[in-house]
Scaffold this active site. Structure first.
Site, PDB file in Angstrom:
ATOM      1  N   ASP A 109       0.809  -1.222   0.000  1.00  0.00           N
ATOM      2  CA  ASP A 109       0.000   0.000   0.000  1.00  0.00           C
ATOM      3  C   ASP A 109       0.843   1.274   0.000  1.00  0.00           C
ATOM      4  O   ASP A 109       0.454   2.282   0.573  1.00  0.00           O
ATOM      5  CB  ASP A 109      -0.971   0.019   1.202  1.00  0.00           C
ATOM      6  CG  ASP A 109      -1.727  -1.283   1.328  1.00  0.00           C
ATOM      7  OD1 ASP A 109      -2.214  -1.764   0.297  1.00  0.00           O
ATOM      8  OD2 ASP A 109      -1.808  -1.835   2.445  1.00  0.00           O
ATOM      9  N   LYS A 153       2.446   1.882  -5.158  1.00  0.00           N
ATOM     10  CA  LYS A 153       3.224   1.354  -6.299  1.00  0.00           C
ATOM     11  C   LYS A 153       2.434   1.424  -7.604  1.00  0.00           C
ATOM     12  O   LYS A 153       2.990   1.697  -8.661  1.00  0.00           O
ATOM     13  CB  LYS A 153       3.632  -0.108  -6.058  1.00  0.00           C
ATOM     14  CG  LYS A 153       4.540  -0.307  -4.878  1.00  0.00           C
ATOM     15  CD  LYS A 153       4.900  -1.774  -4.703  1.00  0.00           C
ATOM     16  CE  LYS A 153       3.733  -2.657  -4.274  1.00  0.00           C
ATOM     17  NZ  LYS A 153       3.201  -2.358  -2.935  1.00  0.00           N
ATOM     18  N   GLY A 187      -3.477  -5.276  -4.377  1.00  0.00           N
ATOM     19  CA  GLY A 187      -4.482  -4.349  -4.898  1.00  0.00           C
ATOM     20  C   GLY A 187      -3.783  -3.117  -5.423  1.00  0.00           C
ATOM     21  O   GLY A 187      -3.048  -2.477  -4.687  1.00  0.00           O
ATOM     22  N   HIS A 188      -3.943  -2.840  -6.692  1.00  0.00           N
ATOM     23  CA  HIS A 188      -3.317  -1.660  -7.278  1.00  0.00           C
ATOM     24  C   HIS A 188      -4.381  -0.693  -7.753  1.00  0.00           C
ATOM     25  O   HIS A 188      -5.278  -1.086  -8.494  1.00  0.00           O
ATOM     26  CB  HIS A 188      -2.438  -2.067  -8.470  1.00  0.00           C
ATOM     27  CG  HIS A 188      -1.178  -2.735  -8.051  1.00  0.00           C
ATOM     28  ND1 HIS A 188      -0.311  -3.305  -8.933  1.00  0.00           N
ATOM     29  CD2 HIS A 188      -0.636  -2.901  -6.827  1.00  0.00           C
ATOM     30  CE1 HIS A 188       0.713  -3.805  -8.256  1.00  0.00           C
ATOM     31  NE2 HIS A 188       0.540  -3.580  -6.984  1.00  0.00           N
ATOM     32  N   GLN A 191       2.734  -6.352  -2.662  1.00  0.00           N
ATOM     33  CA  GLN A 191       2.987  -6.254  -1.224  1.00  0.00           C
ATOM     34  C   GLN A 191       4.214  -5.361  -0.968  1.00  0.00           C
ATOM     35  O   GLN A 191       4.465  -4.455  -1.740  1.00  0.00           O
ATOM     36  CB  GLN A 191       3.162  -7.642  -0.596  1.00  0.00           C
ATOM     37  CG  GLN A 191       1.867  -8.461  -0.544  1.00  0.00           C
ATOM     38  CD  GLN A 191       1.558  -9.202  -1.831  1.00  0.00           C
ATOM     39  OE1 GLN A 191       2.442  -9.767  -2.453  1.00  0.00           O
ATOM     40  NE2 GLN A 191       0.307  -9.200  -2.227  1.00  0.00           N
TER      41      GLN A 191
HETATM   42  P1  IMP Z   1      -1.824 -13.169   2.481  1.00  0.00           P
HETATM   43  O1  IMP Z   1      -0.855 -12.620   1.494  1.00  0.00           O
HETATM   44  O2  IMP Z   1      -3.245 -13.050   2.053  1.00  0.00           O
HETATM   45  O3  IMP Z   1      -1.456 -14.567   2.938  1.00  0.00           O
HETATM   46  O4  IMP Z   1      -1.719 -12.251   3.810  1.00  0.00           O
HETATM   47  C1  IMP Z   1      -0.567 -12.241   4.643  1.00  0.00           C
HETATM   48  C2  IMP Z   1      -0.317 -10.861   5.205  1.00  0.00           C
HETATM   49  O5  IMP Z   1       0.055  -9.977   4.170  1.00  0.00           O
HETATM   50  C3  IMP Z   1      -1.530 -10.208   5.878  1.00  0.00           C
HETATM   51  O6  IMP Z   1      -1.059  -9.411   6.935  1.00  0.00           O
HETATM   52  C4  IMP Z   1      -2.123  -9.347   4.781  1.00  0.00           C
HETATM   53  O7  IMP Z   1      -2.875  -8.272   5.302  1.00  0.00           O
HETATM   54  C5  IMP Z   1      -0.850  -8.858   4.127  1.00  0.00           C
HETATM   55  N1  IMP Z   1      -1.028  -8.513   2.689  1.00  0.00           N
HETATM   56  C6  IMP Z   1      -1.085  -9.368   1.645  1.00  0.00           C
HETATM   57  N2  IMP Z   1      -1.205  -8.694   0.481  1.00  0.00           N
HETATM   58  C7  IMP Z   1      -1.185  -7.386   0.799  1.00  0.00           C
HETATM   59  C8  IMP Z   1      -1.227  -6.184   0.008  1.00  0.00           C
HETATM   60  O8  IMP Z   1      -1.271  -6.190  -1.222  1.00  0.00           O
HETATM   61  N3  IMP Z   1      -1.182  -5.011   0.711  1.00  0.00           N
HETATM   62  C9  IMP Z   1      -1.081  -4.961   2.065  1.00  0.00           C
HETATM   63  N4  IMP Z   1      -1.019  -6.067   2.832  1.00  0.00           N
HETATM   64  C10 IMP Z   1      -1.076  -7.256   2.210  1.00  0.00           C
HETATM   65 MG    MG Z   2      -1.371  -2.517  -3.086  1.00  0.00          MG
END
Ligand code: IMP
Ligand code: MG
Length: 332
Positions: free
Chosen positions: A15, A18, A42-43, A170
Site C-alpha cells: 500500500d 506502487k 491491490g493496485h 505487497q
Molecule cells: P496473504 O498474502 O493473504 O497470505 O496475507 C498475509 C499478510 O500480508 C496479511 O497481513 C495481509 O494483510 C498482508 N497482505 C497481503 N497482500 C497485501 C497487500 O497487497 N497489501 C497490504 N497487505 C497485504
Molecule cells: Mg497494493
C-alpha cells in the site's frame, strides 16, 4: 535481447502507492511484469480522472503494454477471468496479458483453508495464497500449463525483450524471510526475486522504492498494536489519507514513519530512486513526526521533516541517488 530491467518495490507493508508509480513509468517500457503473489494485492490507478483497480493483472495493460504474470505468481482463475472482463468492458486490450505456464493455480480448497484457518491466525486476505504456495513447495501443486484449455490464449512464451519493468506486490516487510514472520505473505517480495521472471541480475538498472511518509499496516502484526487506533493524530491521518485496503476494504493501522526500518528497507532493496508519497496528508493534519532510534521526532513543517529524513538517508545509504516527492491524489 533484454536491454535493461527496472523494478518498482514497496519499502514497507504494501500500500505504498506502487500502482500509481508504475502506471506513471509504464509508457517507457516494452513489458510490465509481476513476479510474486496473486490476487491478495491491490493496485489503484487513475487514468483521465477514472479510477481503476486490479489485483492480479499488471498495470501495463492500462497503457497498451505487454503485461506478464510470472512463474512465481499464483492465479485464481475466477478472479483472473473477472479482471479480464472488467478490463475489456473498460476498453483495454486484454490480448496483451500473458501468464507463465509455470505459475500455480489457486483452488477452492486453498481458499477454504485460508478462510478457515489463516485469516484468523495471521490476518491474511483469505485469497488462498498461503495454501497455494504450500502445495507449490510440497510439489503437489497444479500449474497453469495443466489448465491449457481455459488459459491457452494467455500462455506466455517465456521471452522478454527490450525494456522491462517489474512491478512488486505487497512490500519488503511482508516478505516471507524478511518480514515479521509468521505475519507475512507466502512469497518473496524483495527485488532479487524478480529474477524469477527469467533475466539475470546484471540486467537490473534501477530500483524504484516506494514509501508513504507515514506507515500503514493491514492484517495482524504485533509491531502494529491495535491501541495505535486510540491515538487521535494517527486516526486522523488514517481518515484523511483514506487508509482502507484495496483488496479487503479493511481499515489500515497507521503509525509515524519508522526511519530505522526505512534505512534497512533501502539497504535490502538496493533502492536507487526513492519515491515518497502522501506528504499532503501530513500537511492537512499538520502533524510532522517520524520514529528514529525508538524516539519520536517532531518537526514544524513537512520541509523540515523531509530535510532531516534526506540527511539521515544520505548518512546511512549510498545507493539512493534520487528522492522524488509524489503528492496525492495525483492523476495521470
Ligand atoms: P496473504 O498474502 O493473504 O497470505 O496475507 C498475509 C499478510 O500480508 C496479511 O497481513 C495481509 O494483510 C498482508 N497482505 C497481503 N497482500 C497485501 C497487500 O497487497 N497489501 C497490504 N497487505 C497485504
Ligand atoms: Mg497494493
Amino acid at each position: 535481447m533484454i536491454e535493461y530491467v527496472d523494478i518498482c518495490v514497496g519499502l514497507a507493508w504494501g500500500d505504498e502507492g506502487k500502482g500509481k508509480i508504475v502506471s506513471q513509468l509504464t509508457k517507457d517500457y516494452d513489458y510490465v511484469c509481476r513476479w510474486a503473489g496473486g490476487d491478495n494485492a491491490g493496485h489503484t490507478i487513475y487514468i483521465n480522472d477514472n479510477k481503476y483497480s486490479t489485483h492480479l493483472i499488471p498495470s501495463g495493460v492500462f497503457h497498451g503494454i505487454k503485461s506478464i504474470i510470472g512463474p512465481g505468481c499464483v492465479i485464481n482463475i475466477d478472479s483472473f477471468m473477472k479482471e479480464l472482463d472488467y478490463l475489456k468492458n473498460n476498453g483495454f486490450d486484454t490480448s496483451l496479458i500473458k501468464i507463465s505456464p509455470k505459475a500455480h493455480i489457486v483452488t477452492d480448497e486453498h481458499i477454504k483453508k485460508d478462510m478457515n484457518k489463516y485469516k484468523e491466525l495471521i490476518g491474511t486476505t483469505a485469497r488462498g495464497i498461503g495454501p497455494c504456495y504450500m502445495d507449490k513447495y510440497a510439489r503437489t501443486g497444479k500449474r497453469v500449463n495443466e489448465y491449457k484449455n481455459i488459459l491457452e490464449e494467455f500462455i506466455w512464451d517465456e521471452t522478454l525483450h527490450g525494456k522491462v519493468l517489474c512491478e512488486g506486490a505487497q512490500g519488503i516487510w511482508l516478505d516471507i524471510d524478511y518480514g515479521n514472520y509468521p505475519f507475512v505473505t507466502s512469497s518473496n517480495t524483495l527485488p532479487y526475486s524478480a529474477c524469477s521472471l527469467g533475466f539475470p541480475p546484471q540486467k537490473i538498472r534501477k530500483i524504484y522504492g516506494a514509501i508513504k511518509i507515514y506507515d500503514t499496516r493491514v492484517g495482524i502484526d504485533p509491531d502494529f498494536p491495535e491501541n495505535l487506533r486510540d491515538n487521535k493524530e494517527l486516526a486522523q491521518i488514517a481518515e484523511i489519507g483514506n487508509e482502507y485496503g484495496t483488496t479487503t476494504g479493511r481499515l489500515r493501522n497507521v503509525n509515524y514513519l519508522n526511519v530505522d526500518k526505512l534505512i534497512k528497507a533501502l539497504h535490502y532493496s538496493g533502492t536507487t530512486d526513492l519515491i515518497i508519497s502522501k506528504i499532503d496528508i501530513l500537511e492537512k493534519v499538520k502533524v510532522y513526526k517520524y520514529i528514529y532510534k525508538e524516539q519520536i521526532y517532531i518537526f514544524s513543517s513537512s520541509e523540515e521533516l523531509l530535510d532531516s529524513l534526506k540527511k539521515i538517508i544520505k548518512e546511512n545509504n549510498n545507493y539512493v541517488s534520487n528522492i522524488i516527492l509524489s503528492r496525492s491524489p495525483k492523476k495521470i
